[in-house]
Every structure is written in structure tokens, then in C-alpha cells.
Design a protein around this motif. Structure first.
Motif: not given
Length: 257
Positions: A132-144
Motif C-alpha cells: 500500500l502507498d499514500m499520497v499526501v497534501n498539506i496546505v493552508e487555505p487562502s480563504g480567497g
């Protein structure tokens, strides 16, 4: 402009802890497989260590939102729960030698997401090597209207580290470069044996797109492909975002016996 996000209702999970034996995995593997799973077995590449691959627990579905499989490579099946198939509330329970599962841990905590950041993940055997593998993403939403670029976006071939879900073979993924990732979901777009990835993406200016990343035989997930986007993707708005697949796992894994 205020952003409207899609809401997904997660199906209630069974209260009792699920205990599976390796014999149960063998039985599940012996049952008739869905079309995708049958193709996966027929076209799977030969692992470098066939003996280890043969001994590995076969991933299976405890229910529509719960995948049982060995994520850390210790030979004990783990429990991956993905409410709503959005990848935003995914949890992991590490398996033990007696076939039970430990405490539920949020993937965002294992990834080290900070306050105000959104963490999204997707799990499948993308390169079809039995792990099993994983794709990950971390972001701070812009809100705009202007989407943020991801702080972290990676494709992580298994096995993964229990502490931080790290992978020795992790590579950068461009899913976080071209927009602000809101959801990730497993999909089967081109009818081959390799799981694909659907990305719900804030593209800016009120637009919400469903982007696509197709798996490459023997090479994991590919990068953005305009032809694939035109064929399998979809455009929408914050108020009416494109629908995301909710049956991706079911194309590739049998129900646990």
C-alpha cells in the motif's frame, strides 16, 4: 469572495473493533474479485521479492470506507478509515501481532499538519507491487480567490513509517502546485489494474475543478496530463463543485471475509 465548500456525510462505522486473521485475508483473496481487482491480479508486475509479497496480508474492505492492509510493512494488517472518501478525516489504527488494532490516530496528526492547515491523503497500491502507498497534501487555505500552494505534496510508496508516515522513496507530487487541494479520492479512470487519483482542487476565481492523476504501470502516479484532464476531469464552482468518486477502493479490493 467567500468560499463554499462541499459537505460530505460519512457513513457511521461499526462500534465494535474488527479483528481479522491472516486466514481471513486468504479467504477474501480467494473470493471472486471485482473487475478492477481481477485485472490487478492478472496484470500485476512480479515483485522483486516474491516470497515476501506472498506472505504479505492481502488488502480488503471491512466496509465501504475502511481498508484493511499492511501499511507499515511489518506483516500485520492495519486499519485505514476514510469517512466520506474525501481524504480529509482519514485515520489509521496500527495492527498488532494478535490481529487486533491499536488506537485510532488522525493522519493529519501523523503528518504534522499545523493549526490552520488542511491535510488530505489517499491510500492504495498505486504501483501494484503488493504494498500500500499514500499520497499526501498539506496546505493552508487562502480563504480567497487566489489558491495557496501546498507546503507538502508527496507520493509515498510503501511501506510507511508509523511515526510520521514517511517513505524512503517519497517523491514530490505536483497536485499541490497547480491549485489548492480540497479532497483526494481513489478512482478507476482508464480500466487498467492500477488505482488512479481524483483531486478536488480550488483553481481560483470561484472555480473548483476535479483534476486527475493516472497511475503509470511500474511507476506510481503520473503528473498532470492535459489529455487525461479533458477526458476524466470536470469543472465546477465553489457552490457546485464536481462530484468525487466514492467507490474507488471497491474497484480494486474485495470485501474482507
Amino acid at each position: 469572495m467567500l468560499r463554499t465548500r462541499s459537505r460530505w456525510i460519512a457513513a457511521p462505522l461499526a462500534a465494535a473493533a474488527l479483528t481479522l486473521s491472516y486466514a481471513g485475508y486468504q479467504a477474501a483473496a480467494a473470493e471472486p474479485a471485482p473487475a478492477g481487482a481481477a485485472a490487478r491480479s492478472a496484470h500485476a508486475p512480479v515483485p522483486a521479492d516474491a516470497a515476501d509479497a506472498a506472505d504479505a496480508p492481502v488488502p480488503c474492505l471491512a466496509d465501504s470506507t475502511t481498508l484493511i492492509g499492511d501499511l507499515d510493512g511489518d506483516g500485520h494488517p492495519d486499519r485505514i478509515t476514510n469517512p466520506g472518501h474525501t481524504g480529509t478525516e482519514m485515520t489509521i489504527q496500527w495492527g498488532t501481532a494478535d490481529g487486533t488494532f491499536g488506537e485510532k490516530t488522525a493522519v493529519r496528526d501523523l503528518l504534522g499538519a499545523k493549526k490552520g492547515e488542511d491535510a488530505t491523503a489517499a491510500v492504495a497500491d498505486f504501483d501494484n507491487d503488493g504494498t500500500l502507498d499514500m499520497v499526501v497534501n498539506i496546505v493552508e487555505p487562502s480563504g480567497g480567490d487566489d489558491p495557496s500552494t501546498a507546503r507538502l505534496a508527496e507520493y509515498r510508496p510503501g511501506p510507511l513509517n508509523r511515526t510520521d508516515l514517511g517513505s524512503a522513496d517519497a517523491v514530490h507530487s505536483d497536485i499541490g502546485d497547480l491549485g489548492e487541494v480540497r479532497q483526494l479520492s481513489i478512482a478507476r479512470y482508464n480500466d487498467d489494474a492500477y488505482p488512479d487519483l481524483a483531486v478536488l482542487n480550488n483553481a481560483g476565481d470561484g472555480q473548483m475543478d476535479r483534476d486527475v492523476r493516472l497511475s503509470q504501470p511500474g511507476g506510481g502516479l503520473g503528473d498532470f496530463d492535459r489529455e487525461a484532464k479533458q477526458k476524466y476531469g470536470e469543472y465546477g464552482t465553489w457552490a457546485e463543485p464536481p462530484a468525487m468518486p466514492a467507490d474507488g477502493w471497491q474497484h480494486f479490493y474485495n470485501t474482507c471475509s
